[in-house]
Design a protein around this motif. Structure first.
Motif, PDB file in Angstrom:
ATOM      1  N   ASP A 202       0.861  -1.145  -0.137  1.00  0.00           N
ATOM      2  CA  ASP A 202       0.051  -0.155   0.028  1.00  0.00           C
ATOM      3  C   ASP A 202       0.777   1.294  -0.096  1.00  0.00           C
ATOM      4  OD1 ASP A 202      -2.073   1.843   0.161  1.00  0.00           O
ATOM      5  OD2 ASP A 202      -2.638   1.623   2.237  1.00  0.00           O
ATOM      6  N   HIS A 204       1.931   5.098  -0.317  1.00  0.00           N
ATOM      7  CA  HIS A 204       1.482   6.455  -0.222  1.00  0.00           C
ATOM      8  C   HIS A 204       2.113   7.398  -0.853  1.00  0.00           C
ATOM      9  CE1 HIS A 204      -0.760   4.190   3.021  1.00  0.00           C
ATOM     10  NE2 HIS A 204      -1.496   5.084   3.078  1.00  0.00           N
ATOM     11  N   ALA A 207       0.551   9.383  -3.964  1.00  0.00           N
ATOM     12  CA  ALA A 207      -0.812   9.130  -3.889  1.00  0.00           C
ATOM     13  C   ALA A 207      -1.605  10.378  -3.644  1.00  0.00           C
ATOM     14  CB  ALA A 207      -1.423   8.070  -3.123  1.00  0.00           C
ATOM     15  N   THR A 212       3.088  12.647   0.215  1.00  0.00           N
ATOM     16  CA  THR A 212       4.314  12.974  -0.528  1.00  0.00           C
ATOM     17  C   THR A 212       5.478  13.814  -0.136  1.00  0.00           C
ATOM     18  OG1 THR A 212       3.006  12.260  -2.571  1.00  0.00           O
ATOM     19  CG2 THR A 212       5.337  13.170  -2.957  1.00  0.00           C
TER      20      THR A 212
END
Length: 315
Positions: A202, A204, A207, A212
């Motif tokens: 998953d 991140h 995204a 970020t």
């Protein structure tokens, strides 16, 4: 004298800045990323710390000199060992914060100075004083109480203390300064961090913009306190640095209890009481050592300035 006092104040400011980031800013920062995998957080700490560490060396005019260490097998091997230890330390620390076990992380950093004394006695033949021996014994009792009465072996605390203590021991053997050593470590870990991201299901990063940005900033946030601490420690005496280091687990402990709302039961309080008592004794030994060192220097200065008769002339 004025210059010395100014240097001390500057060193105090730099060291407290490092401790504030370690004890307050980083826990809050990692808590804001508690839905991100610890593996992804640590990987990005390493990835984005590398260019920041390189820029610092460029600013110091020492990047070319540091790169030569990659051809020095012994230095590189020791740096690889310290890199593994510090990455484990970072990973367990992040896991402790995001899994609501920051109190155990604080316990680990409370234990660390006492473990350093034990490691110094075992590997460097540094003989601990009687008070330091009592302090280590009290810490062992505190850990035993945590194990028996407070819900099991505090493995997070023990891993954090052991990895950071061993890291400090090995760094004594690596003949490079703080910024050079940090660059070597993150450079060694960089390909591993890139590879680790391939196993994160998953992801991140990329995204959501703010996540970020936070993952990118985690790199400089890892490097900055190390650099502040290294600069501050050079301007402060050993006893001051030793006592100030307790501010990190104290801030982390208070943050865990009052901001994160982690439970803190009776037996945890008893265990921490033993640890805190041990640290008081340890602080006393640091203060005594500092006083003895100042006395020794004054004595050496007095002898150096004294005029003694020449026995040949008298004869």
């Amino acid at each position: 004298m004025q210059t010395s006092e100014t240097d001390t104040r500057r060193g105090l400011f730099l060291a407290l800045g490092a401790y504030a980031i370690w004890g307050l800013v980083l826990p809050l920062y990692m808590k804001a990323l508690n839905h991100v995998s610890p593996l992804e957080i640590v990987a990005h700490r390493i990835i984005w710390a590398l260019p920041f560490a390189a820029l610092i060396l460029v600013h110091q005019g020492r990047l070319a000199h540091t790169l030569r260490y990659f051809g020095h097998l012994r230095t590189l091997s020791l740096a690889a060992l310290t890199a593994v230890l510090i990455s484990i330390n970072w990973g367990v620390y992040v896991y402790a914060i995001v899994s609501n076990q920051a109190i155990d992380a604080a316990l680990g950093y409370y234990i660390n100075p006492l473990l350093n004394v034990a490691l110094g006695a075992i590997f460097l033949r540094e003989r601990p004083s009687r008070l330091q021996g009592v302090a280590i014994a009290l810490a062992v009792v505190g850990v035993a109480i945590m194990t028996i009465k407070a819900g099991g072996l505090p493995w997070i605390a023990l891993v954090l203390a052991t990895t950071f203590g061993t890291y400090g021991l090995l760094r004594k053997l690596v003949k490079v300064d703080a910024s050079e050593g940090f660059f070597l470590e993150v450079a060694i870990l960089f390909p591993i961090a890139i590879g680790t991201l391939a196993f994160v299901t998953d992801v991140h990063f990329g995204a959501i913009p703010y996540e970020t940005v936070m993952l990118v900033i985690a790199g400089p946030l890892t490097a900055i306190p190390l650099i502040l601490f290294a600069a501050g420690a050079r301007l402060l005496d050993f006893a001051t640095v030793g006592i100030l280091q307790y501010t990190v687990p104290t801030m982390l402990f208070l943050t865990a209890v009052f901001l994160f709302g982690e439970p803190f039961g009776f037996w945890q309080l008893v265990a921490f009481a033993f640890i805190w008592s041990a640290l008081v004794l340890y602080a006393v030994t640091l203060i005594r050592q500092a006083r003895e060192e100042r006395r020794r220097r004054r004595g050496a200065s007095t002898q150096g300035g004294a005029q003694f008769p020449d026995p040949k002339t008298d004869a």
